[in-house]
Design an enzyme around this catalytic site. Structure first.
Site, PDB file in Angstrom:
ATOM      1  N   HIS A 133       0.833  -1.201   0.000  1.00 53.25           N
ATOM      2  CA  HIS A 133       0.000   0.000   0.000  1.00 53.25           C
ATOM      3  C   HIS A 133       0.872   1.257   0.000  1.00 53.25           C
ATOM      4  O   HIS A 133       0.605   2.201  -0.741  1.00 53.25           O
ATOM      5  CB  HIS A 133      -0.926  -0.012   1.218  1.00 53.25           C
ATOM      6  CG  HIS A 133      -1.700   1.226   1.390  1.00 53.25           C
ATOM      7  ND1 HIS A 133      -2.870   1.478   0.710  1.00 53.25           N
ATOM      8  CD2 HIS A 133      -1.474   2.322   2.148  1.00 53.25           C
ATOM      9  CE1 HIS A 133      -3.328   2.669   1.049  1.00 53.25           C
ATOM     10  NE2 HIS A 133      -2.497   3.203   1.929  1.00 53.25           N
ATOM     11  N   GLU A 134       1.914   1.247   0.803  1.00 52.20           N
ATOM     12  CA  GLU A 134       2.809   2.408   0.851  1.00 52.20           C
ATOM     13  C   GLU A 134       3.570   2.574  -0.458  1.00 52.20           C
ATOM     14  O   GLU A 134       3.818   3.690  -0.897  1.00 52.20           O
ATOM     15  CB  GLU A 134       3.774   2.296   2.035  1.00 52.20           C
ATOM     16  CG  GLU A 134       3.082   2.327   3.387  1.00 52.20           C
ATOM     17  CD  GLU A 134       2.109   3.471   3.556  1.00 52.20           C
ATOM     18  OE1 GLU A 134       2.395   4.595   3.094  1.00 52.20           O
ATOM     19  OE2 GLU A 134       1.037   3.246   4.148  1.00 52.20           O
ATOM     20  N   HIS A 137       1.633   4.606  -2.818  1.00 55.50           N
ATOM     21  CA  HIS A 137       1.780   6.045  -2.591  1.00 55.50           C
ATOM     22  C   HIS A 137       3.064   6.572  -3.233  1.00 55.50           C
ATOM     23  O   HIS A 137       3.088   7.663  -3.781  1.00 55.50           O
ATOM     24  CB  HIS A 137       1.801   6.368  -1.088  1.00 55.50           C
ATOM     25  CG  HIS A 137       0.478   6.175  -0.419  1.00 55.50           C
ATOM     26  ND1 HIS A 137      -0.665   6.810  -0.829  1.00 55.50           N
ATOM     27  CD2 HIS A 137       0.126   5.418   0.649  1.00 55.50           C
ATOM     28  CE1 HIS A 137      -1.669   6.458  -0.051  1.00 55.50           C
ATOM     29  NE2 HIS A 137      -1.209   5.603   0.856  1.00 55.50           N
TER      30      HIS A 137
END
Length: 148
Positions: A133-134, A137
């Site tokens: 998920h990071e 980003h």
């Protein structure tokens, strides 16, 4: 007459001195501009500054801690799969909650920070999901927008 020389009459009988709004607007803009410059200076080092301000410590590639090694392996796998340089990894030791963030100005200069809670309480698959998920980003440029 004194009252009319030094004040403007506003509806409702409230009187403001001449230049009141001009001075207050100027002072407010100085605070906003000064604060922005100050924070820009503090964050000039990018993601590393953010991670250290959050209380993180850098996980060295030579770490022998089993959980830190697992985290480094996951981050290296994700970096290889996404085609970007492996970000520096930080652990927020004082955070028992499960959380993580990515910070930096450019994808190849990013850092990834994970809380101690995520490191100790998540399985490898769950931690891989958080790290993935990071990485989204990082790849989508969200971290650059957030740091600004």
């Amino acid at each position: 007459i004194w009252h009319y020389l030094f004040a403007l009459r506003m509806p409702g009988g409230v009187a403001y001195p001449r230049g009141f709004f001009f001075v207050n607007t100027g002072v407010t803009l100085l605070f906003i501009g000064g604060g922005s410059l100050f924070e820009s200076f503090r964050l000039r080092d990018g993601g590393e500054a953010v991670a250290e301000m959050a209380g993180g410590h850098l996980v060295h590639p030579s770490s022998t801690d089993r959980k830190e090694r697992r985290l480094l392996n996951i981050v290296e796998e994700m970096a290889l799969a996404s085609g970007i340089a492996c970000p520096r990894v930080y652990v927020l030791e004082r955070e028992a909650a499960i959380n993580a963030f990515a910070a930096g100005y450019h994808p190849n200069q990013a850092v990834l920070a994970v809380t101690q809670g995520a490191l100790t309480r998540l399985t490898r698959d769950e931690l891989q999901g958080v790290v993935g998920h990071e990485f989204s980003h990082i790849l989508n440029g969200d971290m650059r927008m957030n740091i600004k």
